[in-house]
Design a protein around this motif. Structure first.
Motif, short mmCIF file in Angstrom:
data_model
loop_
_atom_site.label_atom_id
_atom_site.label_comp_id
_atom_site.label_asym_id
_atom_site.label_seq_id
_atom_site.Cartn_x
_atom_site.Cartn_y
_atom_site.Cartn_z
N UNK A 119 -14.79 3.06 8.08
CA UNK A 119 -14.55 2.47 6.76
C UNK A 119 -13.27 1.65 6.85
N UNK A 120 -13.40 0.32 6.76
CA UNK A 120 -12.23 -0.56 6.84
C UNK A 120 -11.46 -0.57 5.53
N UNK A 121 -12.20 -0.67 4.43
CA UNK A 121 -11.57 -0.77 3.12
C UNK A 121 -12.47 -0.14 2.07
N UNK A 122 -11.90 0.69 1.23
CA UNK A 122 -12.62 1.31 0.13
C UNK A 122 -11.73 1.18 -1.11
N UNK A 123 -12.00 0.14 -1.88
CA UNK A 123 -11.20 -0.14 -3.08
C UNK A 123 -11.71 0.72 -4.22
N UNK A 124 -10.78 1.39 -4.92
CA UNK A 124 -11.15 2.26 -6.03
C UNK A 124 -10.10 2.20 -7.13
N UNK A 125 -10.56 2.51 -8.32
CA UNK A 125 -9.66 2.67 -9.46
C UNK A 125 -9.27 4.15 -9.46
N UNK A 126 -7.97 4.40 -9.45
CA UNK A 126 -7.48 5.78 -9.39
C UNK A 126 -6.68 6.13 -10.63
N UNK A 127 -6.61 7.42 -10.90
CA UNK A 127 -5.83 7.93 -12.02
C UNK A 127 -4.86 8.97 -11.47
#
Length: 181
Positions: free
Chosen positions: A149-157
């Protein structure tokens, strides 16, 4: 511009935008009872922020790369499961080494739609299905080893951190203070 604010910094933005008229014209005001406005605004601000994380367009937020915090698991059918960290609210994009950006599918029918696709279908490369907070990667041909997995963009809290784009501050209005979410 992507911002990382503390609770005090975002609360200051809320105070500036929720009460556009001057609250104090040089006089001292004291109150012995009633609502604690700072606590009330902080609660409404947090409700607004959590709603933004869940529903706002990605352009209004500041996604982070969580690739280093996930451990891909190869399943018996040759697909891969990515279990998201607890602070992830939603997944935005996924890039695999050797495959590039992988399309994300969401919704109730996504798992069954991918399940009906044979491995020899016309699709090119893997697709990813977001199932709750897990991401299932279904390849065109079964994986024999776990892809990187090179990049895993996520919205985090994350407690005490408020990540958003500066344009999101424009959504703070006096009405947002009293609106039900």
């Amino acid at each position: 511009m992507k911002l990382l604010l503390t609770e005090a910094q975002l609360l200051k933005e809320w105070q500036l935008r929720s009460f556009p008229e001057p609250m104090n014209s040089g006089c001292t005001v004291g109150q012995t009872g009633g609502v604690d406005m700072s606590e009330y605004m902080s609660a409404r601000m947090n409700d607004w922020y959590r709603t933004m994380l869940a529903d706002a367009p990605v352009e209004m937020l500041a996604p982070v790369d969580v690739a280093s915090r996930v451990r891909p698991e190869l399943t018996a059918d040759g697909s891969v499961c990515l279990r998201m960290p607890d602070d992830v609210v939603r997944v935005v994009s996924l890039t695999l080494k050797g495959y590039g950006r992988v399309p994300l599918m969401r919704g109730c029918g996504a798992v069954s739609a991918v399940g009906r696709l044979p491995h020899f279908s016309r699709r090119r490369g893997p697709v990813a299905v977001v199932d709750g907070l897990d991401v299932w990667i279904y390849p065109q041909y079964p994986f024999s080893s776990v892809p990187s997995v090179e990049c895993l963009q996520a919205i985090t809290d994350v407690e005490g951190e408020y990540r958003l784009d500066s344009r999101a501050l424009g959504l703070i209005t006096p009405d947002a203070m009293y609106k039900d979410f």
